[in-house]
Motif scaffolding. Structure first.
Motif, PDB file in Angstrom:
ATOM      1  N   GLY A 323       0.799  -1.218   0.000  1.00 47.15           N
ATOM      2  CA  GLY A 323       0.000   0.000   0.000  1.00 47.15           C
ATOM      3  C   GLY A 323       0.829   1.264   0.000  1.00 47.15           C
ATOM      4  O   GLY A 323       0.425   2.276  -0.592  1.00 47.15           O
ATOM      5  N   SER A 324       2.018   1.225   0.622  1.00 52.67           N
ATOM      6  CA  SER A 324       2.814   2.447   0.754  1.00 52.67           C
ATOM      7  C   SER A 324       3.571   2.799  -0.522  1.00 52.67           C
ATOM      8  O   SER A 324       3.608   3.969  -0.932  1.00 52.67           O
ATOM      9  N   SER A 325       4.194   1.840  -1.148  1.00 52.65           N
ATOM     10  CA  SER A 325       4.993   2.127  -2.351  1.00 52.65           C
ATOM     11  C   SER A 325       4.185   2.762  -3.476  1.00 52.65           C
ATOM     12  O   SER A 325       4.642   3.721  -4.105  1.00 52.65           O
ATOM     13  N   PRO A 326       2.973   2.263  -3.768  1.00 53.42           N
ATOM     14  CA  PRO A 326       2.186   2.899  -4.839  1.00 53.42           C
ATOM     15  C   PRO A 326       1.836   4.352  -4.536  1.00 53.42           C
ATOM     16  O   PRO A 326       1.697   5.160  -5.460  1.00 53.42           O
ATOM     17  N   ARG A 327       1.703   4.698  -3.271  1.00 54.81           N
ATOM     18  CA  ARG A 327       1.405   6.090  -2.937  1.00 54.81           C
ATOM     19  C   ARG A 327       2.632   6.968  -3.148  1.00 54.81           C
ATOM     20  O   ARG A 327       2.507   8.133  -3.532  1.00 54.81           O
ATOM     21  N   ALA A 328       3.812   6.406  -2.937  1.00 53.80           N
ATOM     22  CA  ALA A 328       5.034   7.150  -3.232  1.00 53.80           C
ATOM     23  C   ALA A 328       5.157   7.404  -4.730  1.00 53.80           C
ATOM     24  O   ALA A 328       5.481   8.514  -5.165  1.00 53.80           O
ATOM     25  N   THR A 329       4.896   6.370  -5.534  1.00 55.84           N
ATOM     26  CA  THR A 329       4.983   6.551  -6.987  1.00 55.84           C
ATOM     27  C   THR A 329       3.863   7.448  -7.502  1.00 55.84           C
ATOM     28  O   THR A 329       4.042   8.161  -8.484  1.00 55.84           O
ATOM     29  N   PHE A 354      -2.663   1.590 -10.932  1.00 59.03           N
ATOM     30  CA  PHE A 354      -1.535   1.097 -11.715  1.00 59.03           C
ATOM     31  C   PHE A 354      -0.314   0.878 -10.823  1.00 59.03           C
ATOM     32  O   PHE A 354       0.376  -0.146 -10.927  1.00 59.03           O
ATOM     33  N   GLY A 355      -0.041   1.834  -9.944  1.00 56.92           N
ATOM     34  CA  GLY A 355       1.127   1.725  -9.084  1.00 56.92           C
ATOM     35  C   GLY A 355       1.057   0.512  -8.170  1.00 56.92           C
ATOM     36  O   GLY A 355       2.075  -0.145  -7.917  1.00 56.92           O
ATOM     37  N   THR A 356      -0.131   0.181  -7.671  1.00 53.28           N
ATOM     38  CA  THR A 356      -0.278  -0.977  -6.789  1.00 53.28           C
ATOM     39  C   THR A 356       0.051  -2.266  -7.515  1.00 53.28           C
ATOM     40  O   THR A 356       0.797  -3.117  -7.008  1.00 53.28           O
ATOM     41  N   VAL A 357      -0.504  -2.414  -8.708  1.00 51.79           N
ATOM     42  CA  VAL A 357      -0.234  -3.612  -9.500  1.00 51.79           C
ATOM     43  C   VAL A 357       1.234  -3.661  -9.917  1.00 51.79           C
ATOM     44  O   VAL A 357       1.880  -4.721  -9.856  1.00 51.79           O
ATOM     45  N   PHE A 358       1.777  -2.520 -10.306  1.00 49.67           N
ATOM     46  CA  PHE A 358       3.177  -2.472 -10.750  1.00 49.67           C
ATOM     47  C   PHE A 358       4.119  -2.877  -9.622  1.00 49.67           C
ATOM     48  O   PHE A 358       5.042  -3.676  -9.828  1.00 49.67           O
ATOM     49  N   CYS A 359       3.939  -2.315  -8.429  1.00 43.53           N
ATOM     50  CA  CYS A 359       4.835  -2.618  -7.314  1.00 43.53           C
ATOM     51  C   CYS A 359       4.730  -4.092  -6.904  1.00 43.53           C
ATOM     52  O   CYS A 359       5.745  -4.730  -6.594  1.00 43.53           O
TER      53      CYS A 359
END
Length: 497
Positions: A323-329, A354-359
Motif C-alpha cells: 500500500g505504501s509504495s504505490p502512494r510514493a509513486t 496502476f502503481g499498486t499492480v506495478f509494485c
C-alpha cells in the motif's frame, strides 16, 4: 520564483490526487506503522543474531539502535507537519536539496528497499505458513515456497488495491495476533521455573567490549525498527493529515521499543545466552528464536500460534508495503517525476491502481529472478537493505534541519526538534551507512562475492548507483521536474497548509 536558499512560504491548497481523505484515524495509522515493521518476525530473526554478537547486552543494543530511529521519527514528524504529501521523503528531500537528491534518496532508494523487503517478507510468510499447516517438507522446498510467496504477494496486492480502510481492518486482526503471541511468550518465559531475574546490566550501554561488536549489533537492530515510516505515505488519507501521521510515527516507534525489550528480556531470562541447548548464543537458534523456544515454553500445540503469528507478521508487513509504495509513486507522478500511468487512481476504490499492480509485480519478478539466480544471492539482497535504510533515513534527517534552518532561532523547541535531533539522527545514520558499507565490502560478508568485494556491498551500493543511471533516463523523459528545481513540488503538494 522562490529562492533556493529560503524556506518557501506555504502555497495555496492544490487539488487532491484522488485518494480518499479522512479514511483512517490515529489508532489505525499506528496499526499500519506497527504492522509494516512485522514485529513478531523482526524480533524472531534478529534477537538471536544480536545475541551472537553481544550476548546478554542484546537489550542494550535494542535501546541504542532505537535512538537514531526515534531521532529520525522527529524529522519525519516535523516535515510531515509542513508538507503532508504521500510522497514523503521524495517531496521533503526535493524541497530541501533539489530534484536530484529527492528523486534518488527520497524516491528510488525507498522503493528499491521496499521491493527487496517484500521479497523477504513473502518468502518468510510462505515458509512459515506452510510449517504452521504441518507441511514441513514443502516449507523446505524452494519452488513450492516461491510459488506460495508469489500467491501471497497477489493476495496483499488485491487487498491494497481495494482501499486503505480494508487494509487497516485486516491489520488490526493480524497485529493483534502478533502482540498476543509475544505477550504469551513473554509471560510464559518470565514465570518459568529457573528463569533468571532480569538485570539492569543487560541495558547498560557502556558495557560493550569493543566498538566493532557494538556497531554490528546496533546495525542489526536498525532493521528491527525499519518500516514504521510507511505509515506516513498514507497521510493524505488520514484524519488531520498534518498531525496524525507524525504522532503515529513517534508512538509506533515507542511501542516497538517496549515490545522488543519485553520479548528480549523474557527470552534471555528463560534460555540464557549460552551456545548449548536452547541458549540464544546457539547458531542453530539464532535464525528464529521464537520458533525454537516456543515449544519448550508453551508446548507443541500452543507454540503453533507463535508460528502463525510470525507468518501473519510477515504478511501484515507485506500488505503495508503493497500500500505504501504505490502512494510514493503516485506522488512522484503527480509532481512530474514519473510517467503519468503511476498517477492513475481507481475511480471507486480511490487507490493508485496502476502503481499498486506495478509494485506487486515488481516484487514478484524480483523474488523469482533472485531465487533462480541463487538462494544465497537473494539472502544477500535482503541484507543490503540495511545500507539503503541508513542512506535515506540519514539524508532525510539532514533535510529536516536544512529546510527549517531559517526557523531554528525562533525558539528552543524549534532548535531542538527541527535542528539538533534530526541532525543527530542523520549523523548516526551516516555513521551506520559508512560502517556497514565497510563491513559489507569484505568478501566474507554474506554469502556471495565478486572480484574480491562482498555481494551485499555490491547490491546495496550498486542499487544506489543504478538509481543514478535510471534518474538520467527519467530526466530525459521528464525534464520539467529536474529543470524547475525545488518549485517542481511546491505548487503540486496537495494537502500542504
Amino acid at each position: 520564483m522562490t529562492s533556493a536558499t529560503d524556506t518557501p512560504p506555504p502555497p495555496e491548497p492544490a487539488p487532491g490526487k484522488g485518494l480518499r481523505g479522512d479514511s483512517v484515524g490515529l489508532l489505525a495509522t499506528i496499526a499500519l506503522g506497527l504492522a509494516s515493521v512485522a514485529p513478531a518476525y523482526s524480533i524472531a530473526i534478529t534477537l538471536g543474531l544480536v545475541t551472537l554478537v553481544v550476548g546478554d547486552l542484546a537489550p542494550a543494543a535494542l535501546v541504542l539502535g532505537f535512538v537514531p530511529i526515534l531521532l529520525t521519527a522527529f524529522a519525519f514528524r516535523e516535515l510531515n507537519r509542513r508538507m503532508p504529501d504521500c510522497g514523503t521523503t521524495f517531496v521533503w528531500n526535493t524541497r530541501a536539496f533539489g530534484p536530484a537528491v529527492g528523486w534518488l534518496a527520497g524516491g528510488w532508494t525507498v522503493l528499491v528497499a521496499t521491493v527487496l523487503a517484500m521479497t523477504a517478507l513473502a518468502r518468510v510468510g510462505a515458509a512459515t505458513l506452510l510449517a504452521f499447516l504441518g507441511l514441513g517438507a514443502a516449507a523446505g522446498h524452494t519452488p513450492t515456497v516461491t510459488a506460495v510467496a508469489v500467491l501471497l504477494i497477489a493476495l496483499v496486492v488485491t487487498v491494497a488495491y481495494r482501499g486503505i480502510q480494508l487494509a487497516a481492518q485486516a491489520q488490526y486482526a493480524m497485529l493483534g495476533l502478533q502482540l498476543l503471541a509475544l505477550l504469551a511468550f513473554g509471560i510464559a518465559a518470565f514465570t518459568r521455573d529457573g528463569a533468571a531475574t532480569p538485570s539492569a546490566s543487560w541495558v547498560d550501554p557502556f558495557s560493550f567490549d569493543d566498538f566493532g561488536s557494538f556497531a554490528e549489533a546496533v546495525l542489526l537492530c536498525l532493521f528491527v525498527y525499519w518500516g514504521w515510516d510507511a505509515l506516513i505515505t498514507f497521510n493524505e488519507e488520514t484524519v488531520d493529515s498534518g498531525r496524525t501521521p507524525g504522532r503515529a510515527a513517534v508512538a509506533s516507534t515507542l511501542i516497538l521499543l517496549v515490545t522488543y525489550l519485553f520479548t528480549a528480556f523474557a527470552a534471555i531470562s528463560f534460555a540464557g545466552t549460552g551456545s548449548a541447548g536452547l541458549g540464544l548464543g546457539s547458531p542453530e537458534n539464532a535464525s528464529d528464536v521464537l520458533t525454537h523456544l516456543a515449544p519448550a515454553l508453551l508446548g507443541d500445540t500452543a507454540s503453533r500460534v507463535v508460528t502463525l503469528a510470525i507468518a501473519v507478521s510477515a504478511v501484515g508487513a507485506l500488505l503495508t508495503c503493497a500500500g505504501s509504495s504505490p502512494r510514493a509513486t503516485l506522488s512522484m507522478s503527480a509532481h512530474g517525476a514519473l510517467p503519468t500511468a503511476f498517477g492513475r487512481v481507481h475511480p471507486r476504490f480511490r487507490t493508485p491502481a496502476f502503481g499498486t499492480v506495478f509494485c506487486g509485480a515488481a516484487a514478484a519478478v524480483a523474488l523469482v529472478l533472485l531465487t533462480l539466480v541463487s538462494a544465497d544471492f537473494l539472502g544477500d539482497a535482503i541484507l543490503s537493505i540495511g545500507l539503503l535504510i541508513a542512506f535515506y533515513y540519514g539524508v532525510t534527517g539532514f533535510a529536516c534541519a536544512w529546510y527549517f534552518r531559517r526557523q531554528l532561532r525562533d525558539s528552543p523547541r524549534a532548535l531542538l526538534v527541527k535542528g539538533v535531533l534530526p541532525v543527530a539522527g542523520g549523523l548516526m545514520m551516516l555513521a551506520a551507512f559508512v560502517r556497514s558499507a565497510w563491513d559489507m565490502a569484505d568478501p566474507d560478508y554474506g554469502s556471495t562475492s565478486l572480484g574480491g568485494v562482498g555481494g551485499v556491498f555490491l547490491l546495496g551500493v550498486g542499487s544506489i548507483v543504478l538509481g543514478g543511471v535510471v534518474m538520467l533516463l527519467v530526466r530525459a523523459r521528464h525534464p520539467r521536474f529536474f529543470q524547475d528545481g525545488r518549485t517542481a513540488v511546491t505548487a503540486l503538494v496537495v494537502t500542504e497548509n
